[in-house]
Design a protein around this motif. Structure first.
Motif, PDB file in Angstrom:
ATOM      1  N   MET A   1       0.893  -1.660   0.358  1.00 29.16           N
ATOM      2  CA  MET A   1      -0.170   0.045   0.766  1.00 29.16           C
ATOM      3  C   MET A   1       1.098   0.927   0.193  1.00 29.16           C
ATOM      4  O   MET A   1       1.617   0.993   0.554  1.00 29.16           O
ATOM      5  CB  MET A   1      -0.792   0.127   1.308  1.00 29.16           C
ATOM      6  N   ASN A   2       0.285   1.620  -1.075  1.00 30.28           N
ATOM      7  CA  ASN A   2       1.255   3.442  -1.136  1.00 30.28           C
ATOM      8  C   ASN A   2       0.643   4.222  -0.256  1.00 30.28           C
ATOM      9  O   ASN A   2      -0.096   4.692   0.504  1.00 30.28           O
ATOM     10  CB  ASN A   2       1.551   4.346  -2.544  1.00 30.28           C
ATOM     11  N   ARG A   3       1.680   5.525   0.066  1.00 28.96           N
ATOM     12  CA  ARG A   3       1.719   7.281   1.051  1.00 28.96           C
ATOM     13  C   ARG A   3      -0.063   7.785   1.106  1.00 28.96           C
ATOM     14  O   ARG A   3      -0.950   7.991   0.877  1.00 28.96           O
ATOM     15  CB  ARG A   3       2.209   7.426   0.346  1.00 28.96           C
ATOM     16  N   GLU A   4      -0.396   7.253  -0.676  1.00 28.08           N
ATOM     17  CA  GLU A   4      -1.760   7.788  -1.718  1.00 28.08           C
ATOM     18  C   GLU A   4      -3.098   6.958  -1.269  1.00 28.08           C
ATOM     19  O   GLU A   4      -4.078   8.083  -0.709  1.00 28.08           O
ATOM     20  CB  GLU A   4      -1.807   8.159  -2.890  1.00 28.08           C
ATOM     21  N   GLN A   5      -2.691   5.760  -0.749  1.00 23.88           N
ATOM     22  CA  GLN A   5      -3.583   4.617  -0.933  1.00 23.88           C
ATOM     23  C   GLN A   5      -3.905   5.071   0.967  1.00 23.88           C
ATOM     24  O   GLN A   5      -4.993   5.109   1.102  1.00 23.88           O
ATOM     25  CB  GLN A   5      -4.124   3.443  -1.135  1.00 23.88           C
ATOM     26  N   ARG A   6      -2.863   5.179   1.538  1.00 31.24           N
ATOM     27  CA  ARG A   6      -3.001   5.071   2.997  1.00 31.24           C
ATOM     28  C   ARG A   6      -3.889   6.544   3.293  1.00 31.24           C
ATOM     29  O   ARG A   6      -4.536   6.636   4.561  1.00 31.24           O
ATOM     30  CB  ARG A   6      -1.325   5.078   3.545  1.00 31.24           C
ATOM     31  N   LYS A   7      -3.742   7.575   2.892  1.00 34.43           N
ATOM     32  CA  LYS A   7      -3.637   8.490   2.670  1.00 34.43           C
ATOM     33  C   LYS A   7      -5.762   9.131   2.452  1.00 34.43           C
ATOM     34  O   LYS A   7      -6.271   8.985   2.995  1.00 34.43           O
ATOM     35  CB  LYS A   7      -3.542   9.679   1.087  1.00 34.43           C
ATOM     36  N   ARG A   8      -6.219   8.399   1.924  1.00 35.25           N
ATOM     37  CA  ARG A   8      -6.704   8.093   1.241  1.00 35.25           C
ATOM     38  C   ARG A   8      -8.513   7.263   2.340  1.00 35.25           C
ATOM     39  O   ARG A   8      -9.278   7.794   2.935  1.00 35.25           O
ATOM     40  CB  ARG A   8      -7.784   7.593   0.222  1.00 35.25           C
ATOM     41  N   ILE A   9      -7.577   6.628   3.258  1.00 38.87           N
ATOM     42  CA  ILE A   9      -8.083   5.523   4.084  1.00 38.87           C
ATOM     43  C   ILE A   9      -7.878   6.504   5.499  1.00 38.87           C
ATOM     44  O   ILE A   9      -8.487   6.331   5.919  1.00 38.87           O
ATOM     45  CB  ILE A   9      -7.011   4.279   4.169  1.00 38.87           C
ATOM     46  N   THR A  10      -7.092   6.880   5.744  1.00 38.81           N
ATOM     47  CA  THR A  10      -6.813   8.032   6.801  1.00 38.81           C
ATOM     48  C   THR A  10      -8.371   8.795   6.895  1.00 38.81           C
ATOM     49  O   THR A  10      -8.371   9.636   8.202  1.00 38.81           O
ATOM     50  CB  THR A  10      -5.454   8.750   6.975  1.00 38.81           C
ATOM     51  N   GLN A  11      -8.250   9.164   5.839  1.00 39.60           N
ATOM     52  CA  GLN A  11      -9.375  10.843   5.967  1.00 39.60           C
ATOM     53  C   GLN A  11     -10.978  10.091   6.016  1.00 39.60           C
ATOM     54  O   GLN A  11     -11.679  10.804   5.848  1.00 39.60           O
ATOM     55  CB  GLN A  11      -8.941  11.450   4.625  1.00 39.60           C
ATOM     56  N   ASN A  12     -11.335   8.379   6.323  1.00 37.19           N
ATOM     57  CA  ASN A  12     -12.392   8.630   6.389  1.00 37.19           C
ATOM     58  C   ASN A  12     -12.597   7.386   7.633  1.00 37.19           C
ATOM     59  O   ASN A  12     -13.762   6.555   7.401  1.00 37.19           O
ATOM     60  CB  ASN A  12     -12.548   7.821   4.611  1.00 37.19           C
ATOM     61  N   LEU A  13     -11.268   7.886   7.820  1.00 36.67           N
ATOM     62  CA  LEU A  13     -11.932   6.842   9.627  1.00 36.67           C
ATOM     63  C   LEU A  13     -12.962   6.852  10.472  1.00 36.67           C
ATOM     64  O   LEU A  13     -13.223   5.460  10.441  1.00 36.67           O
ATOM     65  CB  LEU A  13     -10.713   7.055  10.685  1.00 36.67           C
ATOM     66  N   THR A  14     -12.951   7.583  10.239  1.00 32.43           N
ATOM     67  CA  THR A  14     -14.651   8.140  11.174  1.00 32.43           C
ATOM     68  C   THR A  14     -15.377   7.113  11.010  1.00 32.43           C
ATOM     69  O   THR A  14     -16.576   6.199  11.348  1.00 32.43           O
ATOM     70  CB  THR A  14     -15.151   9.811  11.458  1.00 32.43           C
ATOM     71  N   ASN A  15     -15.669   7.697   9.268  1.00 33.93           N
ATOM     72  CA  ASN A  15     -17.044   7.026   8.945  1.00 33.93           C
ATOM     73  C   ASN A  15     -17.048   5.043   8.669  1.00 33.93           C
ATOM     74  O   ASN A  15     -17.590   4.529   9.008  1.00 33.93           O
ATOM     75  CB  ASN A  15     -17.172   7.758   6.935  1.00 33.93           C
TER      76      ASN A  15
END
Length: 380
Positions: A1-15
């Motif tokens: 998993m790259n940095r962009e994909q990690r960013k996508r997940i961390t920005q939607n942790l609440t949902n």
């Protein structure tokens, strides 16, 4: 998993935390595609305290730390299979909006940085080649750079306005989708509650039916035991009945024999009655004869007693007279007296025999005893 994909997940942790209540299907999908291992599952299940939030936090940490290149795509496929289409779309949209905006900004400032570098490089080149570049060329290039910068700023502003417009629309759509999802979630919760209530009722019915089935099995076992015992008793009764039938048959045979014997006895009884009548007549005749003999015996006895009395008087007279005579005459008298005594005893003996002959006679007919006697004794 790259940095962009990690960013996508961390920005939607609440949902993600709000919607991913059941992690088991997603973990199974990740294990099937070699993203997670069974030890990772154990690690998630053994968190302390074992709450849904702690499990989700451990799951996200393992997911973001996975070195598998296909980790993000497998995660999206798992969400799609579990019908989390909203989260898949949100992850993809969040990624495109954020990274387009940041890319545009960095491109604008980066391009300006590249112009400065080109200018310095060209200056160094021109300096190296003898300083042939003139002030007019520098001003022309500076104007061009400024125009390019203004154009980039204008394009950036247009993109920002477009992004803001798209963001407002997406935000409204997301709010609508969120409201719809909340209503669906509430409906699902209500359905789940009703399902739980129905499940509890069904469990109660199942327990009741299970208990009833157990009682029916016990009753069936008891009934089977009673039937087995009844069959055994019926077999014994049948055996006893067969024995009784044999005994009844034997008794019938005996009854038949007894009836034959009874008929024979009746015939014998009738014959005995005839014989009895003959014997009664004969008995009467004998009694009459005995009476006649008794009278004759009594008369004879009376005559003998009278003769004995006369003889006794004669003997007494002779004894009185013999006292004056000799012994020879006395002995003759004694002999005569002895003979008279013998004659008297013979008469008494005959009288006793007549008594015996006059004893009662017993007649036995058909097991019954008929006795008729008539004895006349005269004792003087």
């Amino acid at each position: 998993m790259n940095r962009e994909q990690r960013k996508r997940i961390t920005q939607n942790l609440t949902n993600l935390k709000e919607r991913l209540v059941d992690l088991d299907p997603i973990i199974d999908k990740l294990i099937e595609n070699d993203v997670f291992t069974l030890s990772d599952r154990s690690r998630i299940e053994q968190v302390t305290p074992c709450t849904t939030q702690r499990k989700f936090n451990e799951f996200v940490q393992l997911l973001l730390a996975s070195p598998e290149p296909s980790c993000y795509q497998v995660f999206l496929d798992a969400l799609t299979e579990e019908r989390h289409h909203y989260m898949v779309e949100r992850l993809q949209n969040t990624s495109r909006r954020n990274f387009d905006a940041s890319g545009a900004a960095s491109g604008a400032y980066g391009y300006g940085g590249n112009v400065d570098q080109i200018t310095s490089a060209m200056t160094r080149v021109l300096n190296d080649f003898g300083g042939k570049l003139t002030k007019e060329l520098s001003e022309t290039y500076e104007k061009r750079r400024q125009a390019d910068k203004e154009e980039l700023e204008q394009k950036m502003e247009e993109k920002l306005q477009s992004f803001k417009k798209d963001w407002d629309e997406d935000r409204k759509n997301m709010l609508k989708m969120n409201d719809h999802a909340i209503s669906n979630l509430l409906g699902s919760v209500e359905k789940l509650k009703r399902s739980n209530e129905e499940y509890e009722k069904l469990m109660e019915k199942y327990d009741h039916l299970k208990q009833k089935q157990k009682e029916m099995r016990e009753k069936e076992t008891e009934r089977w035991q009673r039937l087995s015992q009844s069959n055994m008793e019926n077999i014994q009764l049948k055996t006893t009945n067969d024995g009784l039938k044999g005994e009844v048959k034997e008794l019938k045979e005996k009854v038949r024999q007894l009836e034959d014997e009874n008929r024979e006895l009746r015939d014998k009884d009738r014959q005995s009655q005839v014989d009895l009548e003959h014997l009664v007549v004969e008995n009467k005749t004998l009694i009459a004869e005995l009476d006649e003999k008794e009278r004759e015996r009594a008369a004879l006895k009376q005559e003998v007693e009278l003769a004995y009395g006369r003889i006794h008087e004669v003997v007494t007279f002779q004894r009185e007279k013999s006292d004056m005579e000799d012994a020879t005459y006395k002995s003759a008298l004694e002999k005569q007296s002895e003979k008279l005594n013998e004659i008297y005893e013979v008469v008494n003996t005959l009288t006793a025999r007549e008594r015996v002959r006059a004893a009662p006679r017993a007649i036995y007919i058909g097991g019954n005893t008929l006795t008729k006697s008539k004895t006349k004794l005269q004792n003087n």
